[in-house]
Design an enzyme around this catalytic site. Structure first.
Site, PDB file in Angstrom:
ATOM      1  N   TYR A  33       1.104   1.458  -2.397  1.00  0.00           N
ATOM      2  CA  TYR A  33       2.173   2.178  -1.703  1.00  0.00           C
ATOM      3  C   TYR A  33       3.290   1.232  -1.318  1.00  0.00           C
ATOM      4  O   TYR A  33       3.154   0.007  -1.396  1.00  0.00           O
ATOM      5  CB  TYR A  33       1.616   2.893  -0.462  1.00  0.00           C
ATOM      6  N   ARG A  52       7.757  -5.882  -5.506  1.00  0.00           N
ATOM      7  CA  ARG A  52       6.386  -6.000  -4.995  1.00  0.00           C
ATOM      8  C   ARG A  52       5.516  -4.877  -5.543  1.00  0.00           C
ATOM      9  O   ARG A  52       4.340  -5.080  -5.870  1.00  0.00           O
ATOM     10  CB  ARG A  52       6.358  -5.988  -3.471  1.00  0.00           C
ATOM     11  N   ARG A 100     -15.055  11.819 -11.219  1.00  0.00           N
ATOM     12  CA  ARG A 100     -15.417  10.635 -10.429  1.00  0.00           C
ATOM     13  C   ARG A 100     -16.337   9.668 -11.169  1.00  0.00           C
ATOM     14  O   ARG A 100     -17.412  10.036 -11.603  1.00  0.00           O
ATOM     15  CB  ARG A 100     -16.078  11.068  -9.117  1.00  0.00           C
ATOM     16  N   HIS A 102     -16.557   5.050 -11.132  1.00  0.00           N
ATOM     17  CA  HIS A 102     -15.852   3.892 -10.582  1.00  0.00           C
ATOM     18  C   HIS A 102     -14.857   3.243 -11.564  1.00  0.00           C
ATOM     19  O   HIS A 102     -13.727   2.962 -11.211  1.00  0.00           O
ATOM     20  CB  HIS A 102     -16.850   2.826 -10.125  1.00  0.00           C
ATOM     21  N   LYS A 148      -0.587  -4.417  -2.205  1.00  0.00           N
ATOM     22  CA  LYS A 148      -0.314  -3.433  -1.145  1.00  0.00           C
ATOM     23  C   LYS A 148      -1.051  -2.139  -1.480  1.00  0.00           C
ATOM     24  O   LYS A 148      -0.450  -1.135  -1.879  1.00  0.00           O
ATOM     25  CB  LYS A 148       1.201  -3.206  -0.998  1.00  0.00           C
ATOM     26  N   GLU A 181      -2.256 -12.422   9.541  1.00  0.00           N
ATOM     27  CA  GLU A 181      -1.090 -11.559   9.794  1.00  0.00           C
ATOM     28  C   GLU A 181      -1.537 -10.423  10.694  1.00  0.00           C
ATOM     29  O   GLU A 181      -2.692 -10.367  11.114  1.00  0.00           O
ATOM     30  CB  GLU A 181      -0.564 -10.999   8.455  1.00  0.00           C
ATOM     31  N   LEU A 206      -0.307 -10.058   2.926  1.00  0.00           N
ATOM     32  CA  LEU A 206       0.688  -9.277   2.200  1.00  0.00           C
ATOM     33  C   LEU A 206       2.034  -9.955   2.420  1.00  0.00           C
ATOM     34  O   LEU A 206       2.425 -10.219   3.555  1.00  0.00           O
ATOM     35  CB  LEU A 206       0.748  -7.843   2.731  1.00  0.00           C
TER      36      LEU A 206
END
Lengths: 288, 288
Positions: A33, A52, A100, A102, A148, A181, A206
């Site tokens: 995101y 990014r 579903r 993995h 991210k 962070e 990040l």
């Protein structure tokens, strides 16, 4: 006015914005995101965010859901349709919908959803710029914090701990005793020599777009800085501290674990950097 | 026949099963899940799965979306509506829908979605029971693997590595050089003394329900076992190896990083435990 969301090619009323329950973002946190600030109708550091995004998608081998240029068009359309002057764009991209399992599925299309929201106009008056408290907690996240990703459960738990402690943010401490962070922001201190210090970019943090902008501004304005780890003792001994993020901008930190930072007020260099950053936001254009 | 999914109180056609894009499961991986095998119409180890669900929800302070008894009714209804004899139930519970903000929202209702799927009937003939390969990779996950959260991105990446290496599973190695578990299964070895060894349950692994069932069966059948860490060297030196999970049952491992385990065939004790476990599945009733 109806609030509009974007979901996989369609602009829909926010209340009806939905994704399939087998979207891998929902079942596996298999997505990434970005959050981009909008100031006076312009996106702040759009290029940095998209660069990014490209890193995050590349590391996870998730395909761009559309070209970078098309994504930029959708963002602008969302700002227009929702009549946003000041606010935030949020979007996430997942690996798409699949039965579903993995491992990566074959032949799925990446999913893209986007929302925008209003914020109050930028206010940097003395009354608006207040210092915040942070607490320190163990960093229990995975090893690839440079991506991210939406795999944010540890960040959620950390922010909740901060909230319950009456703090704005939690700074996370790695196995070596160093601060990595905050749960949704980067951590900065100014030591007794006046040096600006923030953790170096690696898999451990990040690399915030606001962090990068502040480093650029420090460079341009002749502020001495160093990117390196620092521990809690050094942070508590610092003269100033602050956090940076798209939503927090440059936010002074006045207490760490209840102990005052410096004299307990907003630091001089922090105020200066906030001023530089405000000018940086105001200087943004909207050219694609 | 239309495949039916369950979404927050409604039974809907699978293709229309959707959740809001601000469901915290989608934005923050803020949720948990369970997978339960269905054998001859009965759920296998239903109580164990619901007990573990209670642990996961409790650790994250997510409320049950309904009573345990009501959830059991929904699971049975899903089995009936989808006419499942052998298969799997999957469900996940998230903290619910809220405006995006890391800390826990006030007053959201937990979200519950469920799917079921068919599997072929249990087949334990020699042709069906084959050995698999595993590879070893660093364990890059967060520190609370005891919580069965949907924050599964590292598991996805690990399983993908296995898949690209032509392996069935990846065993993950912690900072001390010990194997924690597979990306979606627990890891077991049998050493030269004939002792059955699996990692002890802690925050380092997910305490598998099949793992617990196998330990119970070993206890009942007088098989010596020990729960402790073991490293890759010990695993490669083992006489037998296998993995356990709801979907894998008891699956013999015949190669680790390309090296044969024991004589490269299915171990005697492994076959015995698989047989015990098959009987255990067959003995399941459906009483609530």
């Amino acid at each position: 006015m109806t609030r509009i969301a974007y979901v996989n090619g369609r602009y829909v009323p926010h209340g009806q914005a939905a994704v399939h329950i087998e979207d891998r973002g929902y079942q596996f946190a298999d997505g990434v995101y970005e959050v981009i600030a909008i100031h006076q109708g312009n996106m702040v550091d759009e290029k940095g965010h998209l660069d990014r995004l490209d890193h995050s998608l590349g590391e996870l081998q998730i395909a761009w859901p559309m070209s970078r240029q098309s994504l930029q068009v959708v963002m602008r359309e969302m700002i227009l349709r929702n009549r946003i002057t000041n606010g935030m764009i949020y979007f996430q991209i997942s690996r798409g919908v699949a039965t579903r399992n993995h491992a990566f599925p074959d032949d799925t299309e990446s999913a893209l959803v986007m929302t925008v929201r209003h914020s109050p106009p930028l206010d940097q008056t003395a009354a608006a710029v207040t210092g915040v408290n942070v607490i320190t907690i163990p960093d229990i996240r995975w090893a690839r914090r440079d991506i991210k990703s939406i795999s944010l459960l540890p960040n959620v738990l950390g922010k909740q701990q901060a909230s319950e402690a009456g703090a704005y943010e939690a700074w996370m401490i790695d196995g070596d005793g160093n601060i990595t962070e905050g749960t949704s922001s980067n951590a900065w201190i100014v030591n007794k020599d006046g040096d600006l210090i923030t953790r170096d970019a690696s898999h451990a943090i990040l690399n915030g777009i606001t962090r990068l902008a502040v480093l650029d501004l420090a460079r341009a304005e002749g502020v001495t800085f160093v990117e390196r780890p620092f521990d809690v003792a050094e942070a508590k001994d610092a003269r100033e501290a602050f956090v940076t993020s798209t939503t927090s901008l440059v936010k002074p930190v006045v207490r760490i674990d209840g102990d005052p930072v410096g004299n307990g007020g907003i630091g001089m260099l922090t105020a200066k950097i906030l001023s530089f950053y405000t000018d940086h936001m105001k200087a943004q254009g909207s050219a694609v």
